[in-house]
Each structure stands twice: as C-alpha cells, then as structure tokens.
Design an enzyme around this catalytic site. Structure first.
Site, mmCIF file in Angstrom:
data_model
loop_
_atom_site.group_PDB
_atom_site.id
_atom_site.type_symbol
_atom_site.label_atom_id
_atom_site.label_comp_id
_atom_site.label_asym_id
_atom_site.label_seq_id
_atom_site.Cartn_x
_atom_site.Cartn_y
_atom_site.Cartn_z
ATOM 1 N N GLU A 130 10.356 16.471 15.100
ATOM 2 C CA GLU A 130 10.664 16.235 13.690
ATOM 3 C C GLU A 130 9.951 17.292 12.848
ATOM 4 O OE1 GLU A 130 8.951 12.661 11.799
ATOM 5 O OE2 GLU A 130 10.921 12.318 10.909
ATOM 6 N N GLY A 190 6.615 5.056 8.215
ATOM 7 C CA GLY A 190 5.809 6.279 8.224
ATOM 8 C C GLY A 190 5.992 6.983 9.555
ATOM 9 N N SER A 191 4.976 7.731 9.931
ATOM 10 C CA SER A 191 5.108 8.561 11.130
ATOM 11 C C SER A 191 4.974 7.718 12.403
ATOM 12 C CB SER A 191 4.032 9.645 11.112
ATOM 13 O OG SER A 191 2.770 9.033 11.053
ATOM 14 N N THR A 192 5.505 8.246 13.494
ATOM 15 C CA THR A 192 5.439 7.538 14.774
ATOM 16 C C THR A 192 3.990 7.409 15.247
ATOM 17 O OG1 THR A 192 7.680 8.159 15.359
ATOM 18 C CG2 THR A 192 6.206 7.663 17.191
ATOM 19 N N LYS A 217 0.844 -1.194 0.000
ATOM 20 C CA LYS A 217 0.000 0.000 0.000
ATOM 21 C C LYS A 217 0.887 1.255 0.000
ATOM 22 C CE LYS A 217 -2.004 2.933 2.608
ATOM 23 N NZ LYS A 217 -1.926 4.070 1.694
ATOM 24 N N CYS A 223 13.607 10.734 7.136
ATOM 25 C CA CYS A 223 13.580 10.299 8.539
ATOM 26 C C CYS A 223 14.956 10.364 9.175
ATOM 27 C CB CYS A 223 13.016 8.886 8.616
ATOM 28 S SG CYS A 223 13.844 7.762 7.500
ATOM 29 N N GLU A 242 9.228 1.357 10.899
ATOM 30 C CA GLU A 242 10.313 2.332 10.691
ATOM 31 C C GLU A 242 9.658 3.696 10.775
ATOM 32 O OE1 GLU A 242 13.342 1.402 10.450
ATOM 33 O OE2 GLU A 242 13.098 -0.710 9.942
ATOM 34 N N GLY A 275 2.429 4.674 13.292
ATOM 35 C CA GLY A 275 3.089 3.425 13.700
ATOM 36 C C GLY A 275 2.521 2.892 15.014
HETATM 37 P P1 NAD Z 1 2.225 8.504 7.460
HETATM 38 O O1 NAD Z 1 2.416 7.764 8.721
HETATM 39 O O2 NAD Z 1 1.231 9.578 7.417
HETATM 40 O O3 NAD Z 1 1.875 7.496 6.274
HETATM 41 C C1 NAD Z 1 2.674 6.359 5.949
HETATM 42 C C2 NAD Z 1 1.794 5.325 5.269
HETATM 43 O O4 NAD Z 1 0.824 4.874 6.210
HETATM 44 C C3 NAD Z 1 1.017 5.832 4.068
HETATM 45 O O5 NAD Z 1 0.935 4.797 3.105
HETATM 46 C C4 NAD Z 1 -0.353 6.115 4.660
HETATM 47 O O6 NAD Z 1 -1.382 6.060 3.694
HETATM 48 C C5 NAD Z 1 -0.467 4.974 5.650
HETATM 49 N N1 NAD Z 1 -1.430 5.223 6.736
HETATM 50 C C6 NAD Z 1 -1.859 6.410 7.217
HETATM 51 N N2 NAD Z 1 -2.764 6.226 8.191
HETATM 52 C C7 NAD Z 1 -2.890 4.887 8.360
HETATM 53 C C8 NAD Z 1 -3.658 4.066 9.236
HETATM 54 N N3 NAD Z 1 -4.500 4.576 10.130
HETATM 55 N N4 NAD Z 1 -3.510 2.713 9.141
HETATM 56 C C9 NAD Z 1 -2.653 2.175 8.264
HETATM 57 N N5 NAD Z 1 -1.920 2.907 7.385
HETATM 58 C C10 NAD Z 1 -2.030 4.249 7.435
HETATM 59 O O7 NAD Z 1 3.696 9.036 7.096
HETATM 60 P P2 NAD Z 1 4.130 9.920 5.852
HETATM 61 O O8 NAD Z 1 3.665 11.317 6.097
HETATM 62 O O9 NAD Z 1 3.777 9.248 4.570
HETATM 63 O O10 NAD Z 1 5.711 9.838 5.992
HETATM 64 C C11 NAD Z 1 6.431 10.680 6.811
HETATM 65 C C12 NAD Z 1 6.851 10.009 8.094
HETATM 66 O O11 NAD Z 1 7.495 8.768 7.794
HETATM 67 C C13 NAD Z 1 7.882 10.797 8.875
HETATM 68 O O12 NAD Z 1 7.573 10.791 10.248
HETATM 69 C C14 NAD Z 1 9.185 10.049 8.623
HETATM 70 O O13 NAD Z 1 10.151 10.221 9.600
HETATM 71 C C15 NAD Z 1 8.715 8.654 8.507
HETATM 72 N N6 NAD Z 1 9.673 7.868 7.743
HETATM 73 C C16 NAD Z 1 10.418 6.951 8.415
HETATM 74 C C17 NAD Z 1 11.368 6.212 7.731
HETATM 75 C C18 NAD Z 1 12.199 5.188 8.438
HETATM 76 O O14 NAD Z 1 12.762 4.331 7.771
HETATM 77 N N7 NAD Z 1 12.297 5.228 9.751
HETATM 78 C C19 NAD Z 1 11.537 6.388 6.357
HETATM 79 C C20 NAD Z 1 10.749 7.328 5.708
HETATM 80 C C21 NAD Z 1 9.807 8.048 6.428
#
Ligand code: NAD
Length: 477
Positions: free
Chosen positions: A381, A228-230, A175, A284, A250, A233
């Site tokens: 962040e 994605g975001s904490t 996804k 990140c 992550e 997560g």
């Molecule tokens: P996000 O958490 O908003 O979204 C990430 C993914 O999760 C997207 O595909 C989104 O559609 C999905 N998502 C959103 N809500 C969801 C839910 N309720 N249930 C399941 N899936 C859901 O993050 P973003 O804005 O796309 O990315 C930015 C964040 O990602 C930053 O905090 C960044 O630090 C982090 N990031 C971490 C790493 C790492 O390897 N640690 C790498 C890249 C980005």
C-alpha cells in the site's frame, strides 16, 4: 481564539487537556500551523470513559427507540446546518478538496439519518425449539464503545462508527487521528447541542500510542471499532485479546482494477485515474494495481495517462480542484520513496512523479509502467498518488496474482460479459467489489475487508449488528 472548537469534548463540555498539552494543526496546502488542539491525558481518558459508562447506564440504553430516533435525526439536521463550516474545516485540516469535503459532510448527515431510521426496525427473532417452550433473541447494546479513526476521511468514518453504535444503544468515546481532530470535536459539540444526553458521545484527541492504547485496554470499554493501518490494527487485536474485547477492524488495502478487452475500455480508462488518485491516493480503496488484458493494454494506458494529465491538482479551497496535497510532509516522502525505487529499478514513469512548484505537500499523480510482480510498488500500500499498470494474458493467472496480496478490501472489474463478471467477482478475495464502476462505499451496504484488510463490517445493518450482543432467552412451555 478560533471560531471552531479545539478542546476535548467530555461530559457535555469543551475542556483543555489536564496537562495543557496541545497538538499543532498544520494546513497541508500552506505548511502553516493554524491552530492547536488539546491532547488528552490518561486522566482525561478516565473522565471520558467513566462519563460514557454513566451515560450508558443511566440514560442512553433505556431511552425509547422513538426518542433515540428523534435525537439522531436532530443530530443529522445539526450537521446539515453546520455543513459549510465542517467542510471548510476539513479542507483546512487535511487539505481535502472542498467539493469532496462537502460531499463527505453530506454523507455523514445521511449516515445519521439511515441509522436513526433503523432503530425501530432492528429486532431479534423467535425461534422454534424443543417441546412447548418459547425461544427468542434480544439484540442488546454492549456499553461504552471506542471508535478510533484515521485522518484520510475523518468526518464520514467517525459518523459511520458513531451513528450505528449510538443507534444500537451504546455510548461512544471517539478518538480522532492527531492530524485531523477538528471535525470530530465539532461533531461532539453538535451532538450535545442536538440534545444527546451528557456523556453519550465523548471526543478525545490524543496520541495513538498512549490514548489509543489506553482506550483499548480500559476495562469499561466493551468494543473497539478501529479504522487505520494493518500494523496498528494487529496491535489492537493483540491488546484486545487480553479481556476478549470485541473488535472490528477496517485496515489497509492494495485494491485491483481489472480491465478485460470486452469492456468499454475508453470509459474504464478515463474513469480509472480518480479510482486511485481521489483523496490524493490516501484511500484504503485506492485501485493502485491495474491489470489490463494485453490486447487493449496500449489503448487503456494512453487513455489513462491522458485523463490523469487533465486532473486538476492544486489549491483545495478551489471548487474545481480534484487533487489536493498529501496530509503531511512525511506522507509525501513515503510516496516519493516508492517512485524513486521504481525509477531505480528501471520502471517507466509515464507521467507525474514531481512536486508542484508551490508551498504545500503536493505531488503530481504518478503512473508507473513495466513493473514486475515482486516490485514493492506493485505489492504494498502506497497511500499516495501512485498507480502501477500491468498487462495480463490469462484470466486464471491474473486472478492468482490478484489474490496473492495479503490485502482484500476493494476492487473494480470491467467487462461486458456477464458470466465473466460474475465468475471474477466470485473469485476475487475482497470484501467490496464494483463491476463497470469504481463505487465502493454505499452507506446502506456492508463495507470491510477480507484477509489483512480487516475483520467485521462498517455501514449497512451489518454495522448495527456489530455493536450488539445477541442474547437468547428460552421460556419453558
Ligand atoms: P494509523 O493506524 O496510523 O492510525 C489510525 C488511528 O489509530 C489514529 O487515530 C491513531 O491515532 C490511532 N492509533 C495509532 N497507534 C495506535 C495504538 N498503538 N493504539 C491505538 N490507536 C492507535 O492509520 P492512519 O495513518 O491514520 O490511516 C491510514 C491507514 O488507514 C491506511 O493503511 C489505510 O488503508 C487505512 N484505512 C482503512 C480504511 C478502511 O475502511 N479499511 C479506511 C481509511 C483508512
């Protein structure tokens, strides 16, 4: 009609959403919509998960290692053959500078090659136990797994989840984020063209709240690999607890860049801007908290600001561009809010802070000085082109401040004293560190975070282990 796929990729074919709903795709460099992508419904999701499960049980899990290896090498070759189209697509979809997009597509191909080669070299153990008996372990695939990926590095992160999961014998439902689904759909199509069995890789663009959540809750999905975001997560971990689904997460970061007086200060200063401003700070691993030993602070800041002013910010389709736009207007506003708040507190903006005088979500790389430990910009962040620099005098106190962050993803340490380098590397609470370098990601090595930066590891053999269950078998002697 576009010359790239924009639909869901389920069971070997591109299809529209059952609801016909779409997600508009905006080019962040022009603010113009250039296509719309199918938005999966819960019915589409059910088809995708059932198809992935079917592919797992009837085909993928039982293929010989040799065959699986050949297929993944074939997919890597397809990625290379289509590399320019993939790079151009990523550039248009999220405003990524084209040179970076090309490097990331190449990384994606190499990730598939690495795990293709790993398949025949990945095995269990024999263990001496008891009297006369014989004990061994098997590393078995889990089943259909879900990969949920963000918009900042859409293609490489998709590859570094999909490749080890497939190599270990799982099938995958991928996804992508709503802002960046195009290269993921393309990958699904290439996997099919490379001969992977129908259903082995399904691609489902759709809303995180609806499709992401439903994937996490689906009884047939055995593991969630999320980047994605904490906040999201933590939400996924709560949902996954319901049926004890495996998770690897992550998440966010607030990585330190630590400069000691005994380092090559000028090299540290000239290389550090790209450790935070690359990908327009939407990284990140961005080293957005810079700690500089007091005696070299002025020299470092001068070098850092001079190098920042030389960065080429602008049209991401230009080969020479280093910094493109932010992904969206909302993402730019988040950075602007941090900058405005720092200004309001009387902090010094050494350079940047303004939009470019052109269309697109551009923002100048911004250096903030005189911040205090409790400032939001120093602790949280930003996920944009904003850095803060602070002097320190005492190593122990500096390390306390470094480790006070709830995050622990990445970081750099600059010193020519070997003992200090090792002592500080051991002390920093972080999953990934570099000494006299800013390089965080090596596909052969584990990548992931301490504390609220995540659980589990991507890349290297750690990732492949994370897509298996260990089974212990004892045979009576
Ligand atoms: P996000 O958490 O908003 O979204 C990430 C993914 O999760 C997207 O595909 C989104 O559609 C999905 N998502 C959103 N809500 C969801 C839910 N309720 N249930 C399941 N899936 C859901 O993050 P973003 O804005 O796309 O990315 C930015 C964040 O990602 C930053 O905090 C960044 O630090 C982090 N990031 C971490 C790493 C790492 O390897 N640690 C790498 C890249 C980005």
């Amino acid at each position: 009609m576009s010359d790239f796929p924009t639909e869901l990729f389920i069971n070997g074919e591109l299809r529209p959403s059952k609801s016909r709903k779409t997600i508009p795709q905006i080019n962040p460099a022009t603010e113009e919509q250039f296509c719309a992508v199918a938005a999966a419904t819960l019915e589409d999701l059910e088809d995708a998960v059932q198809g992935a499960q079917q592919a797992f049980v009837t085909q993928w899990r039982d293929l010989t290692p040799r065959k699986r290896t050949d297929l993944l090498f074939g997919l890597a070759a397809m990625i290379r053959k289509n590399s320019e189209s993939l790079a151009q697509l990523e550039c248009r979809n999220i405003g990524k500078p084209i040179a970076d997009a090309r490097d990331e597509v190449e990384l994606g191909a190499r990730v598939f090659e690495y795990y293709a080669g790993a398949i025949g070299k990945f095995f269990g153990q024999t263990i001496p136990v008891g009297r006369g008996g014989f004990d061994f372990t098997l590393r078995q695939p889990m089943g259909a797994v879900a990969a949920i990926v963000p918009w900042n590095f859409p293609f490489p992160i998709a590859c570094w989840k999909v490749a080890p999961a497939l190599a270990a014998g799982n099938t995958v439902v991928l996804k992508p984020a709503s802002q960046s689904p195009l290269t993921a759909i393309y990958l699904g199509k290439l996997a099919h063209e490379a001969g992977l069995p129908v259903g082995t890789l399904q691609v489902l663009p759709g809303s995180g709240g609806q499709i992401g959540d439903a994937l996490v809750k689906h009884a047939l999905i055995r593991k969630i690999s999320f980047t994605g975001s904490t906040v999201v997560g933590a939400h996924i971990m709560e949902l996954a607890a319901h049926d004890l689904k495996r998770v690897s997460l992550e998440l966010g970061g607030k990585s330190p860049n630590i400069i000691f007086a005994d380092s090559n200060v000028d090299e540290a200063a000239s290389s550090s801007p790209m450790s935070v401003f690359a990908n327009t700070g939407q990284d990140c691993c961005a080293r957005s908290r810079v700690f500089v030993e007091r005696s070299v602070y002025d020299r470092f800041v001068e070098g850092f600001v001079t190098a920042t002013k030389k960065l080429v910010v602008g049209d991401p389709t230009d080969d020479k561009t280093q910094i493109g736009p932010l992904v969206s207007s909302a993402q730019r506003e988040i950075s602007e809010k941090f900058i405005g708040e720092a200004q309001g507190q009387g902090r010094k903006i050494a350079c940047g802070g303004k939009r470019l005088n052109r269309k697109g979500y551009f923002l100048e790389p911004t250096v903030i000085l005189e911040v205090q430990p409790n400032d939001r910009v120093w602790r949280e962040e930003v996920f944009g082109p904003v850095v803060s620099i602070r002097p320190f005098e005492d190593e122990t106190k500096m390390l306390e401040e470094v480790n006070a962050s709830p995050y622990g993803l990445s970081g750099s340490i600059w010193t020519n004293n070997l003992q200090r380098a090792l002592r500080v590397a051991r002390a920093v609470e972080s999953g990934v560190l570099s000494i006299n370098s800013h390089s965080s990601v090596h596909l052969e090595a584990p990548f992931g975070g301490f504390k609220q930066s995540g659980i589990g590891r991507d890349l290297g053999m750690n990732a492949m282990e994370g897509y298996t269950e260990v089974k212990n078998v004892y045979i009576a002697g």
